[in-house]
Enzyme design. Structure first.
Site, PDB file in Angstrom:
ATOM      1  N   ARG A 164       0.814  -1.236   0.000  1.00 29.87           N
ATOM      2  CA  ARG A 164       0.000   0.000   0.000  1.00 29.87           C
ATOM      3  C   ARG A 164       0.840   1.274   0.000  1.00 29.87           C
ATOM      4  O   ARG A 164       0.390   2.336   0.420  1.00 29.87           O
ATOM      5  CB  ARG A 164      -0.972   0.027   1.175  1.00 29.87           C
ATOM      6  N   LYS A 186       2.011  11.262 -10.725  1.00 32.09           N
ATOM      7  CA  LYS A 186       1.267  10.383 -11.641  1.00 32.09           C
ATOM      8  C   LYS A 186       2.142   9.170 -11.944  1.00 32.09           C
ATOM      9  O   LYS A 186       3.270   9.318 -12.419  1.00 32.09           O
ATOM     10  CB  LYS A 186       0.948  11.106 -12.945  1.00 32.09           C
ATOM     11  N   GLU A 222       7.884  19.542 -23.399  1.00 33.49           N
ATOM     12  CA  GLU A 222       7.134  19.752 -22.147  1.00 33.49           C
ATOM     13  C   GLU A 222       7.449  21.133 -21.557  1.00 33.49           C
ATOM     14  O   GLU A 222       6.615  21.723 -20.875  1.00 33.49           O
ATOM     15  CB  GLU A 222       7.430  18.644 -21.134  1.00 33.49           C
ATOM     16  N   LYS A 235       4.843  23.206 -12.220  1.00 32.26           N
ATOM     17  CA  LYS A 235       4.131  21.946 -12.023  1.00 32.26           C
ATOM     18  C   LYS A 235       3.745  21.780 -10.552  1.00 32.26           C
ATOM     19  O   LYS A 235       2.617  21.369 -10.235  1.00 32.26           O
ATOM     20  CB  LYS A 235       4.979  20.763 -12.496  1.00 32.26           C
ATOM     21  N   GLU A 272      -6.205  15.774 -10.324  1.00 33.81           N
ATOM     22  CA  GLU A 272      -6.743  16.200 -11.619  1.00 33.81           C
ATOM     23  C   GLU A 272      -8.273  16.242 -11.669  1.00 33.81           C
ATOM     24  O   GLU A 272      -8.903  15.651 -12.532  1.00 33.81           O
ATOM     25  CB  GLU A 272      -6.190  15.300 -12.734  1.00 33.81           C
ATOM     26  N   ARG A 289      -5.340  20.759 -12.932  1.00 38.89           N
ATOM     27  CA  ARG A 289      -4.212  19.930 -13.366  1.00 38.89           C
ATOM     28  C   ARG A 289      -4.380  19.443 -14.805  1.00 38.89           C
ATOM     29  O   ARG A 289      -3.391  19.169 -15.489  1.00 38.89           O
ATOM     30  CB  ARG A 289      -4.028  18.739 -12.411  1.00 38.89           C
ATOM     31  N   ASN A 330      -2.097  18.796 -19.471  1.00 43.26           N
ATOM     32  CA  ASN A 330      -2.205  17.861 -20.597  1.00 43.26           C
ATOM     33  C   ASN A 330      -2.302  18.577 -21.938  1.00 43.26           C
ATOM     34  O   ASN A 330      -2.641  17.954 -22.953  1.00 43.26           O
ATOM     35  CB  ASN A 330      -3.412  16.946 -20.406  1.00 43.26           C
ATOM     36  N   HIS A 356      -1.483  16.848 -25.161  1.00 42.89           N
ATOM     37  CA  HIS A 356      -1.315  15.417 -24.902  1.00 42.89           C
ATOM     38  C   HIS A 356      -2.421  14.542 -25.478  1.00 42.89           C
ATOM     39  O   HIS A 356      -2.166  13.382 -25.802  1.00 42.89           O
ATOM     40  CB  HIS A 356      -1.187  15.161 -23.399  1.00 42.89           C
ATOM     41  N   HIS A 409      -0.971  11.634 -27.428  1.00 46.79           N
ATOM     42  CA  HIS A 409      -1.151  10.225 -27.048  1.00 46.79           C
ATOM     43  C   HIS A 409      -1.748   9.430 -28.208  1.00 46.79           C
ATOM     44  O   HIS A 409      -1.386   8.269 -28.432  1.00 46.79           O
ATOM     45  CB  HIS A 409      -2.055  10.105 -25.817  1.00 46.79           C
ATOM     46  N   HIS A 445       7.827  10.455 -26.825  1.00 49.75           N
ATOM     47  CA  HIS A 445       6.657  11.092 -26.205  1.00 49.75           C
ATOM     48  C   HIS A 445       6.630  12.605 -26.476  1.00 49.75           C
ATOM     49  O   HIS A 445       5.617  13.160 -26.918  1.00 49.75           O
ATOM     50  CB  HIS A 445       6.663  10.812 -24.701  1.00 49.75           C
TER      51      HIS A 445
END
Ligand code: NAD
Ligand code: GLY
Length: 360
Positions: free
Chosen positions: A118, A140, A182, A224, A234, A238, A242, A245, A249, A262
């Site tokens: 956990r 993330k 980025e 950030k 998010e 947040r 993206n 993205h 993606h 990426h």
């Protein structure tokens, strides 16, 4: 050395930024209270930096787990194999996983740390520019599924992030340039200082001038950290991170994560977002042009031949986690910041994508 603190509900943690940090003794050891560390890396990166990292944690028992290079390694099989390793070697929650590598290692290692017992201690030690300005910060973590990127994961903040600019010395130039995408993203999100640094030092940045890079990395992490502090999981702001993205993606997915890095896919996605915003009258021609120009001056790709028609990209975007109510949830730049829009499939959206498709 510069230090930022990211304040989140899960925990507050330091982000150390500087040159030669993995060769210097400092209080990073205090973030591992157990007696073992597992360094997760790949053979290439480990050959350069694993010995220094072991020396940093000289009072611990070291283990090292290597995966092969590449986006396709961010998968459930590797995730499960690392968990098997931790169980076999009786790691405890207060032992530490150190993710030594780019975003692939950081996301995979982070997700292992999030779920082992956990949640175990996690130090992100990013070695690619992309990971230093984005993926190592903010919690993330994820692995990919054949149906899409990052579909399985968790929000799990690291206990510390150690950004050593000197590790960029061995990063291939294509990877380095990809990471700049980025940073451009933060500039378009409204970070005027980043935009100015990028525009006035383009050649020095391409040549990896350490003083300018350190400023860019610091400002990127600060932006950030600020956004994550407002919206850790998010639910709102947040999502702005993206920018570019959703398109990016989809481009990565269509090309089976093999053709584009990426950041390269994100750069093409940024062009598409800029196009759409301009077509919708939300972004002036002058600002659209300066963003397009900046991306191309930095050597990032502008067009994709991953498909012949926008519909292929739109189909691939359907699984995006941000979509709601059967509309595309997109981040679009305006003249001062960026906004979230719910966009149905329409002519302007197709046109914005088509402008970046090449048949070459
Ligand atoms: P990557 O991890 O594949 O690293 C790029 C390549 O550079 C790899 O081949 C790696 O071995 C090599 N490399 C890295 N550092 C090196 C060094 N110092 N010297 C020599 N070689 C080095 O790719 P990336 O661009 O770092 O990260 C992309 C990944 O990050 C994607 O999976 C993306 O989804 C993820 N990501 C996550 C977040 C997040 O918030 N968690 C944000 C952005 C991207
Ligand atoms: N890279 C986007 C985020 O961390 O939210």
């Amino acid at each position: 050395m510069q230090e930022l603190v990211l304040q989140s509900q899960q925990r507050n943690y330091p982000i150390f930024i500087g040159q030669g940090l993995i060769q210097q003794q400092h209080n990073i050891q205090s973030f591992c209270t157990g007696d073992k560390v597992l360094i997760v890396s790949n053979p290439q990166i480990a050959s350069h930096y694993a010995e220094s990292v072991k020396a940093l944690f000289s009072d611990k028992t070291h283990h090292i787990y290597l995966i092969a290079e590449g986006e396709n390694e961010k998968n459930l099989a590797n995730y499960s194999a690392i968990l098997d390793y931790l169980i076999k070697h009786q790691f405890r929650r207060n032992d530490c996983l150190i993710a030594l590598g780019g975003g692939v290692i950081g996301d995979l290692g982070g997700f292992v740390a999030a779920s082992y017992q956990r949640g175990m201690n996690l130090i992100q030690l990013p070695t690619s520019l992309l990971a230093q300005v984005d993926s190592s910060v903010g919690g993330k973590t994820a692995v990919n599924h054949p149906q899409g990127k990052n579909l399985i994961g968790a929000f799990y903040q690291p206990h510390a992030v150690l950004i050593d600019l000197n590790t960029l010395a061995t990063l291939p130039q294509r990877e380095y340039i990809s990471g700049l995408a980025e940073i451009v993203k933060y500039a378009i999100l409204g970070e005027a200082k980043i935009l100015e640094l990028l525009q006035t030092n383009t050649d020095k940045i391409i040549q990896r001038d350490p003083l300018i890079l350190e400023q860019l990395i610091y400002l990127s992490c600060a932006k950030k950290a600020d956004v994550v502090a407002q919206d850790e999981t998010e639910k709102g702001a947040r999502a702005l991170l993206n920018l570019g993205h959703s398109f990016g993606h989809a481009i990565e997915k269509i090309s089976q994560y093999a053709q584009y890095l990426h950041g390269e896919a994100v750069a093409i996605g940024l062009h598409m977002a800029i196009n759409l915003s301009q077509l919708k009258g939300m972004l002036s021609e002058i600002n659209a042009e300066q963003y397009h120009q900046l991306l191309s001056n930095l050597g990032l790709p502008q067009k994709t031949n991953c498909c012949k028609k926008p519909a292929e990209i739109l189909d691939a975007m359907l699984l995006d986690k941000k979509n709601l109510n059967h509309k595309y949830r997109l981040i679009l730049p305006t003249d001062s910041t960026c906004v979230i829009v719910e966009e149905p499939n329409n002519v302007l959206l197709s046109q914005a994508i088509e402008m970046q498709i090449t048949l070459d």
